[in-house]
Design a protein around this motif. Structure first.
Motif, PDB file in Angstrom:
ATOM      1  N   GLY A 192       0.804  -1.217   0.000  1.00  0.00           N
ATOM      2  CA  GLY A 192       0.000   0.000   0.000  1.00  0.00           C
ATOM      3  C   GLY A 192       0.836   1.265   0.000  1.00  0.00           C
ATOM      4  O   GLY A 192       0.304   2.368  -0.182  1.00  0.00           O
ATOM      5  N   ARG A 193       2.140   1.142   0.189  1.00  0.00           N
ATOM      6  CA  ARG A 193       3.057   2.282   0.170  1.00  0.00           C
ATOM      7  C   ARG A 193       3.810   2.258  -1.163  1.00  0.00           C
ATOM      8  O   ARG A 193       4.623   1.363  -1.409  1.00  0.00           O
ATOM      9  CB  ARG A 193       4.047   2.201   1.333  1.00  0.00           C
ATOM     10  N   VAL A 194       3.529   3.229  -2.015  1.00  0.00           N
ATOM     11  CA  VAL A 194       4.165   3.273  -3.336  1.00  0.00           C
ATOM     12  C   VAL A 194       5.545   3.911  -3.204  1.00  0.00           C
ATOM     13  O   VAL A 194       5.677   5.036  -2.723  1.00  0.00           O
ATOM     14  CB  VAL A 194       3.305   4.063  -4.341  1.00  0.00           C
ATOM     15  N   TYR A 206      11.488   5.171 -11.610  1.00  0.00           N
ATOM     16  CA  TYR A 206      10.419   4.168 -11.530  1.00  0.00           C
ATOM     17  C   TYR A 206       9.628   4.338 -10.237  1.00  0.00           C
ATOM     18  O   TYR A 206      10.135   4.862  -9.230  1.00  0.00           O
ATOM     19  CB  TYR A 206      11.028   2.757 -11.581  1.00  0.00           C
ATOM     20  N   PHE A 207       8.373   3.891 -10.285  1.00  0.00           N
ATOM     21  CA  PHE A 207       7.492   3.822  -9.116  1.00  0.00           C
ATOM     22  C   PHE A 207       7.044   2.369  -8.978  1.00  0.00           C
ATOM     23  O   PHE A 207       6.801   1.690  -9.985  1.00  0.00           O
ATOM     24  CB  PHE A 207       6.250   4.702  -9.298  1.00  0.00           C
ATOM     25  N   SER A 208       6.893   1.901  -7.744  1.00  0.00           N
ATOM     26  CA  SER A 208       6.461   0.517  -7.558  1.00  0.00           C
ATOM     27  C   SER A 208       5.793   0.318  -6.206  1.00  0.00           C
ATOM     28  O   SER A 208       6.128   0.994  -5.223  1.00  0.00           O
ATOM     29  CB  SER A 208       7.651  -0.436  -7.679  1.00  0.00           C
ATOM     30  N   ARG A 209       4.875  -0.648  -6.187  1.00  0.00           N
ATOM     31  CA  ARG A 209       4.307  -1.077  -4.912  1.00  0.00           C
ATOM     32  C   ARG A 209       5.252  -2.057  -4.217  1.00  0.00           C
ATOM     33  O   ARG A 209       5.092  -2.346  -3.036  1.00  0.00           O
ATOM     34  CB  ARG A 209       2.949  -1.753  -5.150  1.00  0.00           C
ATOM     35  N   GLY A 210       6.199  -2.540  -4.990  1.00  0.00           N
ATOM     36  CA  GLY A 210       7.176  -3.473  -4.435  1.00  0.00           C
ATOM     37  C   GLY A 210       8.302  -2.764  -3.702  1.00  0.00           C
ATOM     38  O   GLY A 210       8.306  -1.544  -3.539  1.00  0.00           O
ATOM     39  N   GLN A 252       2.076  -0.006 -16.183  1.00  0.00           N
ATOM     40  CA  GLN A 252       0.960   0.657 -15.510  1.00  0.00           C
ATOM     41  C   GLN A 252      -0.071  -0.371 -15.053  1.00  0.00           C
ATOM     42  O   GLN A 252      -0.552  -0.340 -13.910  1.00  0.00           O
ATOM     43  CB  GLN A 252       0.305   1.669 -16.452  1.00  0.00           C
ATOM     44  N   LYS A 253      -0.399  -1.301 -15.940  1.00  0.00           N
ATOM     45  CA  LYS A 253      -1.401  -2.321 -15.606  1.00  0.00           C
ATOM     46  C   LYS A 253      -0.858  -3.309 -14.570  1.00  0.00           C
ATOM     47  O   LYS A 253      -1.601  -3.762 -13.690  1.00  0.00           O
ATOM     48  CB  LYS A 253      -1.831  -3.059 -16.877  1.00  0.00           C
ATOM     49  N   GLN A 254       0.425  -3.618 -14.665  1.00  0.00           N
ATOM     50  CA  GLN A 254       1.014  -4.570 -13.732  1.00  0.00           C
ATOM     51  C   GLN A 254       1.046  -4.013 -12.311  1.00  0.00           C
ATOM     52  O   GLN A 254       0.731  -4.708 -11.350  1.00  0.00           O
ATOM     53  CB  GLN A 254       2.435  -4.918 -14.183  1.00  0.00           C
ATOM     54  N   GLU A 255       1.437  -2.742 -12.170  1.00  0.00           N
ATOM     55  CA  GLU A 255       1.574  -2.126 -10.846  1.00  0.00           C
ATOM     56  C   GLU A 255       0.297  -1.417 -10.393  1.00  0.00           C
ATOM     57  O   GLU A 255       0.161  -1.078  -9.224  1.00  0.00           O
ATOM     58  CB  GLU A 255       2.723  -1.106 -10.869  1.00  0.00           C
ATOM     59  N   ASP A 256      -0.603  -1.150 -11.348  1.00  0.00           N
ATOM     60  CA  ASP A 256      -1.813  -0.350 -11.095  1.00  0.00           C
ATOM     61  C   ASP A 256      -1.425   1.039 -10.575  1.00  0.00           C
ATOM     62  O   ASP A 256      -1.923   1.517  -9.568  1.00  0.00           O
ATOM     63  CB  ASP A 256      -2.735  -1.052 -10.098  1.00  0.00           C
ATOM     64  N   LEU A 257      -0.515   1.677 -11.344  1.00  0.00           N
ATOM     65  CA  LEU A 257      -0.043   3.029 -11.004  1.00  0.00           C
ATOM     66  C   LEU A 257      -0.113   3.893 -12.258  1.00  0.00           C
ATOM     67  O   LEU A 257       0.557   3.622 -13.253  1.00  0.00           O
ATOM     68  CB  LEU A 257       1.392   2.980 -10.474  1.00  0.00           C
ATOM     69  N   GLU A 258      -0.927   4.960 -12.197  1.00  0.00           N
ATOM     70  CA  GLU A 258      -1.152   5.820 -13.358  1.00  0.00           C
ATOM     71  C   GLU A 258       0.128   6.477 -13.869  1.00  0.00           C
ATOM     72  O   GLU A 258       0.313   6.661 -15.076  1.00  0.00           O
ATOM     73  CB  GLU A 258      -2.154   6.921 -13.001  1.00  0.00           C
ATOM     74  N   GLN A 259       1.021   6.847 -12.960  1.00  0.00           N
ATOM     75  CA  GLN A 259       2.206   7.609 -13.359  1.00  0.00           C
ATOM     76  C   GLN A 259       3.168   6.797 -14.227  1.00  0.00           C
ATOM     77  O   GLN A 259       3.998   7.363 -14.942  1.00  0.00           O
ATOM     78  CB  GLN A 259       2.930   8.175 -12.138  1.00  0.00           C
TER      79      GLN A 259
END
Length: 300
Positions: A192-194, A206-210, A252-259
């Motif tokens: 839940g922390r990007v 890069y941005f990630s939920r991981g 975007q679809k894999q991480e579900d992150l618009e940016q």
């Protein structure tokens, strides 16, 4: 021997002909350099001639939510959360106008009751970014920058809003700016922390939920500062109008992150690092901790 002829002079050494390959390459390289210099000068002149000054702040708010229905209207120490977010954002000095964008009349009525401005948008908007684009269109007027301010951030500092606006204004090569803050080490593994990683110039890689950056030990390093992406997004208005027309991208679809759609299409995102300890309201259980912070800061 007086009548003998002197030998003819040796033929002149060939000089580089205008048609020679080396000369031709030099001419092409010189012409390319001149063209590049001219293009750069024209681009710089355009950036100087058209600074991004007119700024619209938009707080997207929807009633329907799988995890937390009616979240914008949730009371926080006697005020609806959307009101607390609006009042915080209203203090930003860089915003020429601030509106709430919603598809629900209950939220719209609440905003009108506390004296805020509201713009109605369609229920079909798939995310906050596209709701901001629609709000800017429905509102009319000429805007250079649109700021997407998350409605579930009742403690967002107006200085951070001003900071991301200035970052975009000072980065003509970027179409988007945002903010990050140091993340607690015990929260690095939380999806839940990007998280965000940057280059040396402060642009997003890069941005990630991981857990990023990862390491060969697979452990959170206590001597490394991990960055949490705050839900504050600042767009170039022209780019924002293109965004809804761009197809969703694999990452975007894999991480579900618009940016990530921005980065995958080759655009640059400028990031500022700030000190922001309060998190947003993601779950009903978060309300209590937010209320405790408000009391501690004397912001009742």
């Amino acid at each position: 021997m007086f009548g003998s002829k002197s030998p003819p002079p040796p033929p002149p050494k060939p000089s580089p002909s205008s048609d020679g390959p080396i000369s031709l390459l030099l001419k092409v390289a010189g012409a390319a350099s001149l063209v590049a210099t001219a293009v750069k000068a024209i681009t710089n002149q355009k950036n100087k001639a058209a600074p991004r000054t007119r700024v619209l702040g938009v707080i997207p708010a929807r009633y329907k939510s799988t995890r937390f229905p009616g979240k914008p209207l949730t009371p926080i120490l006697g005020k609806p959360m959307i009101q607390r977010t609006y009042e915080q954002a209203k203090q930003a000095k860089k915003l020429d106008k601030l509106v709430v964008a919603t598809d629900d009349e209950r939220i719209a009525e609440c905003v009108r009751n506390f004296g805020g401005d509201v713009v109605m948008t369609s229920e079909s908007c798939p995310n906050g970014t596209e709701r901001c684009d629609e709000a800017a269109k429905n509102l009319g007027g000429t805007w250079d920058i649109v700021v997407n301010i998350q409605g579930d951030e009742p403690l967002i500092e107006p200085e951070i809003i001003d900071g991301v606006v200035e970052a975009l204004q000072n980065s003509p090569d970027a179409v988007y700016s945002t903010a990050c803050t140091p993340l607690k080490h015990e929260e690095v593994a939380m999806r839940g922390r990007v998280k965000c990683i940057l280059d040396k110039e402060g642009y997003a890689i890069y941005f990630s939920r991981g857990f990023i950056p990862h390491n060969k030990d697979g452990e959170v390093k206590k001597d490394y500062t991990y960055l949490l992406h705050l839900g504050l997004q600042c767009y170039d208005r022209k780019f924002l109008s293109k965004y809804p027309k761009m197809e969703a991208t694999p990452l975007q679809k894999q991480e579900d992150l618009e940016q990530l759609k921005v980065l995958e299409n080759g655009y640059k995102i400028k990031v500022i690092t700030v000190d922001h300890s309060a998190h947003g309201v993601d779950e009903p259980e978060d309300v209590q901790s937010i209320e405790a912070i408000i009391k501690k800061l004397g912001m009742e």
